[in-house]
Design a protein around this motif. Structure first.
Motif, PDB file in Angstrom:
ATOM      1  N   VAL A  42      32.896  25.538  84.299  1.00  0.00           N
ATOM      2  CA  VAL A  42      33.283  24.476  85.285  1.00  0.00           C
ATOM      3  C   VAL A  42      34.005  23.304  84.438  1.00  0.00           C
ATOM      4  O   VAL A  42      35.019  22.690  84.865  1.00  0.00           O
ATOM      5  CB  VAL A  42      32.179  23.939  86.224  1.00  0.00           C
ATOM      6  CG1 VAL A  42      32.410  22.512  86.769  1.00  0.00           C
ATOM      7  CG2 VAL A  42      31.864  24.799  87.125  1.00  0.00           C
ATOM      8  N   SER A  43      33.243  22.946  83.410  1.00  0.00           N
ATOM      9  CA  SER A  43      33.779  21.778  82.536  1.00  0.00           C
ATOM     10  C   SER A  43      35.315  22.409  81.950  1.00  0.00           C
ATOM     11  O   SER A  43      36.178  21.489  81.856  1.00  0.00           O
ATOM     12  CB  SER A  43      32.919  21.284  81.396  1.00  0.00           C
ATOM     13  OG  SER A  43      32.710  22.330  80.385  1.00  0.00           O
ATOM     14  N   GLY A  44      35.507  23.380  81.557  1.00  0.00           N
ATOM     15  CA  GLY A  44      36.741  23.854  80.957  1.00  0.00           C
ATOM     16  C   GLY A  44      37.947  23.805  81.921  1.00  0.00           C
ATOM     17  O   GLY A  44      38.987  23.307  81.918  1.00  0.00           O
ATOM     18  N   LEU A  50      42.189  18.540  85.643  1.00  0.00           N
ATOM     19  CA  LEU A  50      41.907  17.162  85.855  1.00  0.00           C
ATOM     20  C   LEU A  50      42.342  16.281  84.574  1.00  0.00           C
ATOM     21  O   LEU A  50      42.422  14.967  84.602  1.00  0.00           O
ATOM     22  CB  LEU A  50      40.613  16.876  86.373  1.00  0.00           C
ATOM     23  CG  LEU A  50      40.341  17.387  87.638  1.00  0.00           C
ATOM     24  CD1 LEU A  50      38.497  17.231  88.015  1.00  0.00           C
ATOM     25  CD2 LEU A  50      41.109  17.034  88.743  1.00  0.00           C
ATOM     26  N   GLY A  51      42.506  17.070  83.518  1.00  0.00           N
ATOM     27  CA  GLY A  51      42.733  16.404  82.038  1.00  0.00           C
ATOM     28  C   GLY A  51      44.198  15.863  82.138  1.00  0.00           C
ATOM     29  O   GLY A  51      45.148  15.923  82.990  1.00  0.00           O
ATOM     30  N   PHE A  57      50.466  22.565  80.340  1.00  0.00           N
ATOM     31  CA  PHE A  57      50.127  22.584  78.659  1.00  0.00           C
ATOM     32  C   PHE A  57      49.246  23.614  78.470  1.00  0.00           C
ATOM     33  O   PHE A  57      49.603  24.472  77.560  1.00  0.00           O
ATOM     34  CB  PHE A  57      49.782  21.216  78.348  1.00  0.00           C
ATOM     35  CG  PHE A  57      49.365  21.382  77.002  1.00  0.00           C
ATOM     36  CD1 PHE A  57      50.239  21.005  75.865  1.00  0.00           C
ATOM     37  CD2 PHE A  57      47.883  21.456  76.760  1.00  0.00           C
ATOM     38  CE1 PHE A  57      49.858  21.122  74.508  1.00  0.00           C
ATOM     39  CE2 PHE A  57      47.361  21.372  75.315  1.00  0.00           C
ATOM     40  CZ  PHE A  57      48.251  21.138  74.239  1.00  0.00           C
ATOM     41  N   PHE A  58      48.170  23.946  79.051  1.00  0.00           N
ATOM     42  CA  PHE A  58      47.268  24.885  78.887  1.00  0.00           C
ATOM     43  C   PHE A  58      47.684  26.224  79.073  1.00  0.00           C
ATOM     44  O   PHE A  58      47.450  27.318  78.383  1.00  0.00           O
ATOM     45  CB  PHE A  58      45.974  24.749  79.681  1.00  0.00           C
ATOM     46  CG  PHE A  58      45.321  23.441  78.941  1.00  0.00           C
ATOM     47  CD1 PHE A  58      44.568  23.431  77.737  1.00  0.00           C
ATOM     48  CD2 PHE A  58      45.176  22.435  79.550  1.00  0.00           C
ATOM     49  CE1 PHE A  58      44.124  22.446  77.145  1.00  0.00           C
ATOM     50  CE2 PHE A  58      44.612  21.261  79.378  1.00  0.00           C
ATOM     51  CZ  PHE A  58      43.970  21.175  77.983  1.00  0.00           C
ATOM     52  N   ALA A  59      48.464  26.463  80.320  1.00  0.00           N
ATOM     53  CA  ALA A  59      49.044  27.810  80.628  1.00  0.00           C
ATOM     54  C   ALA A  59      50.034  28.557  79.912  1.00  0.00           C
ATOM     55  O   ALA A  59      50.189  29.801  79.933  1.00  0.00           O
ATOM     56  CB  ALA A  59      49.753  27.523  82.004  1.00  0.00           C
ATOM     57  N   ALA A  66      42.869  33.972  74.956  1.00  0.00           N
ATOM     58  CA  ALA A  66      41.992  34.579  74.202  1.00  0.00           C
ATOM     59  C   ALA A  66      40.703  34.096  74.385  1.00  0.00           C
ATOM     60  O   ALA A  66      39.707  34.888  74.363  1.00  0.00           O
ATOM     61  CB  ALA A  66      42.568  34.189  72.552  1.00  0.00           C
ATOM     62  N   LYS A  67      40.453  32.679  74.698  1.00  0.00           N
ATOM     63  CA  LYS A  67      39.168  32.013  75.060  1.00  0.00           C
ATOM     64  C   LYS A  67      38.788  32.599  76.159  1.00  0.00           C
ATOM     65  O   LYS A  67      37.496  32.934  76.128  1.00  0.00           O
ATOM     66  CB  LYS A  67      39.427  30.440  75.113  1.00  0.00           C
ATOM     67  CG  LYS A  67      38.172  29.869  75.151  1.00  0.00           C
ATOM     68  CD  LYS A  67      38.329  28.490  75.234  1.00  0.00           C
ATOM     69  CE  LYS A  67      36.989  27.574  75.460  1.00  0.00           C
ATOM     70  NZ  LYS A  67      37.264  26.171  75.465  1.00  0.00           N
ATOM     71  N   LEU A  68      39.505  32.841  77.267  1.00  0.00           N
ATOM     72  CA  LEU A  68      39.149  33.387  78.431  1.00  0.00           C
ATOM     73  C   LEU A  68      38.492  34.586  78.368  1.00  0.00           C
ATOM     74  O   LEU A  68      37.542  35.300  78.708  1.00  0.00           O
ATOM     75  CB  LEU A  68      40.154  33.171  79.515  1.00  0.00           C
ATOM     76  CG  LEU A  68      40.060  31.882  80.188  1.00  0.00           C
ATOM     77  CD1 LEU A  68      41.472  31.871  81.264  1.00  0.00           C
ATOM     78  CD2 LEU A  68      39.017  31.440  80.763  1.00  0.00           C
ATOM     79  N   ALA A  69      39.345  35.522  77.562  1.00  0.00           N
ATOM     80  CA  ALA A  69      38.802  36.851  77.382  1.00  0.00           C
ATOM     81  C   ALA A  69      37.556  36.932  76.687  1.00  0.00           C
ATOM     82  O   ALA A  69      36.639  37.698  77.088  1.00  0.00           O
ATOM     83  CB  ALA A  69      39.845  37.569  76.365  1.00  0.00           C
TER      84      ALA A  69
END
Length: 133
Positions: A42-44, A50-51, A57-59, A66-69
Motif C-alpha cells: 500500500v505504501s509503495g 500520490l508522490g 516516472f515510475f512506469a 523487477a521490484k514487483l516481480a
C-alpha cells in the motif's frame, strides 16, 4: 517489519521443536508478516500515485517491474508457508500430531529463500527512486 517476522519464523523453524506453542507462535508471526507485506504494498502504491514524481516516472523504470516481480515471488512463497502452517495446525487439532522434522526443514528453506530475496527490494527501491536506468 516484514523482515523481522520472516526472520523470527526462520529462527523458530530452524530449531528442533515439538511443542504446540511454537506452532501457535509461527501462525501469529505469519499473520503479522502478511500485515507488514500489505502495508509495504500500500505504501509503495501510494508513493507511485500520490508522490511528487507521479506514476509516469515510475512506469518507465525497469526497476519497478523487477521490484514487483521479487515482491510477488515473495508473496507466493509466503502463501505456501501460510498454507503449511494451517495444514500443521489442522493436523495438530485433529490428531494432536506435530509436523515431521522434514516438513519443518522444507518450510525453513522457503523462509530462507524469502529472506534472501528481501535483500533485493531496498536495492531496487533505491534504483527506482533515483531513476537509474
Amino acid at each position: 517489519g516484514w523482515v523481522t517476522f520472516l526472520a523470527a519464523q526462520t529462527a523458530l523453524c530452524h530449531i528442533p521443536w515439538n511443542q504446540s506453542a511454537v506452532l501457535l507462535r509461527l501462525m501469529r508471526l505469519d499473520k503479522l508478516a502478511w500485515v507488514c507485506a500489505l502495508l509495504l504494498l500500500v505504501s509503495g502504491f501510494a508513493r507511485m500515485f500520490l508522490g511528487m514524481k507521479g506514476w509516469l516516472f515510475f512506469a518507465t523504470q525497469w526497476a519497478l517491474y523487477a521490484k514487483l516481480a521479487v515482491f510477488f515471488l515473495m508473496l507466493v512463497l509466503e502463501f505456501w508457508v501460510s498454507f503449511r502452517y494451517r495444514s500443521w495446525f489442522a493436523q495438530w487439532q485433529g490428531q494432536q500430531q506435530l509436523p515431521e522434522p522434514a516438513q519443518i526443514k522444507k518450510v525453513y528453506r522457503v523462509l530462507m529463500i524469502q529472506t534472501h530475496l528481501m535483500v533485493a527490494l531496498p536495492i531496487l527501491a533505491a534504483l527506482l527512486a533515483r531513476g537509474i536506468v
